[in-house]
Design an enzyme around this catalytic site. Structure first.
Site, short mmCIF file in Angstrom:
data_model
loop_
_atom_site.label_atom_id
_atom_site.label_comp_id
_atom_site.label_asym_id
_atom_site.label_seq_id
_atom_site.Cartn_x
_atom_site.Cartn_y
_atom_site.Cartn_z
N GLY A 42 0.82 -1.20 0.00
CA GLY A 42 0.00 0.00 0.00
C GLY A 42 0.86 1.25 0.00
N SER A 45 0.33 5.49 -1.65
CA SER A 45 -0.42 6.63 -1.14
C SER A 45 -0.71 6.43 0.34
CB SER A 45 -1.75 6.81 -1.90
OG SER A 45 -2.59 5.69 -1.71
N TYR A 191 -15.83 -4.27 7.06
CA TYR A 191 -14.46 -3.80 7.30
C TYR A 191 -13.93 -4.20 8.68
CZ TYR A 191 -10.61 -0.41 7.84
OH TYR A 191 -9.38 0.18 8.05
N LYS A 195 -10.45 -6.35 10.46
CA LYS A 195 -9.50 -5.70 11.35
C LYS A 195 -9.40 -6.41 12.70
CE LYS A 195 -8.12 -2.59 8.49
NZ LYS A 195 -6.74 -2.64 7.97
#
Length: 338
Positions: A42, A45, A191, A195
């Site tokens: 990643g 950015s 999401y 996590k």
């Protein structure tokens, strides 16, 4: 026999407690990125790019991996401007990291730049969120949510672990979870589970990889001021935006500095602010403490404050009940045959 007054005892106790805090917070050995091969997913950015910049600025060899070739080229140019010496190896590669084979291939290609030597440290910053109501999700969106929150890091961790164990070399695995890996709320059903899963994986690997001299770290940041966060807000339900409004986004370079400092200290859970420390200490389980005394204070603060915080969140959500029902009706949800 010499006896101490209550005042003297209190003073000595305070001094002892202060020394204990200082001793517990003092790092025994500080990791130095200079000259180390650091692999950042990643890295084109956001937080990933900020971490790559910070490591480059510290003299590390840095390889960034992401999908978008245009952003990678721009990011690589930015890293080159931070080069500390002509011998630094700075590279970028375009790969999809939600696929196990592709994640392994990316790691192997990056290692060829170092005569086959695998990274000294892997920073897994890749990930994305697409908030929405759970009742509007389907099997595909739920799988995509896990791909972009869990598998996008887990596949890299698997490839790296196998590589260093075969090579009999030490290493570092650095995961990026989220404050939503400690708690969750409306809007993050695709999401937050990933996590949470990253925390479970990191907890397991922290124990297992002791066998191979590989340290494991995991960070739990709140909102980050990145293009990804701006994109996330485009699909975020109105009620979720309202609930989330109190968590002001943090600049990526600030978090990158805190992340690297936490790795240098040897912290397992890296909590970048007071709120994440309160959640960490309130859900610590068998996780190693940062500081027993401070963690105790954070836990007390959580015991008092978090129920009030949750009550406030629930109140905000319930105020949107009628509006939400109208939204679902307008979408034709109640006509859907299950």
């Amino acid at each position: 026999m010499l006896q101490l007054s209550d005042f003297q005892s209190a003073v000595l106790t305070s001094i002892f407690a202060t020394l204990l805090v200082i001793w517990a917070m003092w790092p025994t050995k500080k990791w130095d990125p200079r000259g180390q091969f650091c692999y950042v997913t990643g890295g084109s950015s956001g937080l990933g790019l900020a971490v790559a910049k910070a490591l480059t600025n510290k003299g590390a060899h840095v390889t960034i991996v992401a999908r978008n070739e245009e952003r990678l080229a721009k990011a690589l140019a930015e890293l080159e401007e931070l080069r500390q010496n002509p011998n630094q190896v700075i590279r970028s590669y375009s790969y999809s990291l939600t696929d196990a084979d592709s994640s392994k291939a990316a790691l192997e290609v990056a290692s060829k730049d170092h005569s086959g030597k695998h990274p000294d440290a892997v920073f897994m910053c890749a990930g994305a969120a697409t908030p929405g109501f759970f009742v509007e999700e389907d099997a595909n969106s739920m799988r995509k949510g896990m791909d972009n929150s869990y598998w996008i890091q887990a596949y890299t961790a698997l490839a790296y672990t196998k590589a260093i164990v075969r090579d009999k070399t030490s290493g570092k695995l650095v995961f990026i979870s989220s404050l939503l890996g400690y708690m969750s709320m409306l809007g993050y059903s695709t999401y937050s589970p990933g996590k949470y899963a990253l925390r479970g994986l990191a907890e397991t690997l922290r124990s297992e990889l002791i066998l191979y001299d590989c340290t494991v770290h995991i960070m739990f940041p709140g909102n980050i001021d990145t293009p990804g966060y701006a994109e996330e807000n485009r699909t975020k339900p109105k009620v979720a935006l309202e609930v989330d409004s109190s968590d002001k986004p943090t600049a990526p370079d600030v978090l990158a500095t805190q992340l690297i400092y936490g790795v240098q200290r040897g912290d397992f859970h890296i909590s970048p602010d007071m709120l994440s420390n309160i959640f960490r200490s309130s859900t610590i389980g068998a996780t190693p403490h940062h500081n027993v005394l401070l963690d105790g204070l954070y836990a007390v603060a959580g015991w008092i404050g978090l129920p009030l915080w949750r009550q406030g969140v629930d109140s905000k959500v319930l105020k949107h009940r009628n509006e939400h029902e109208e939204y679902l009706a307008a979408k034709g949800f109640f006509k859907t045959v299950l």
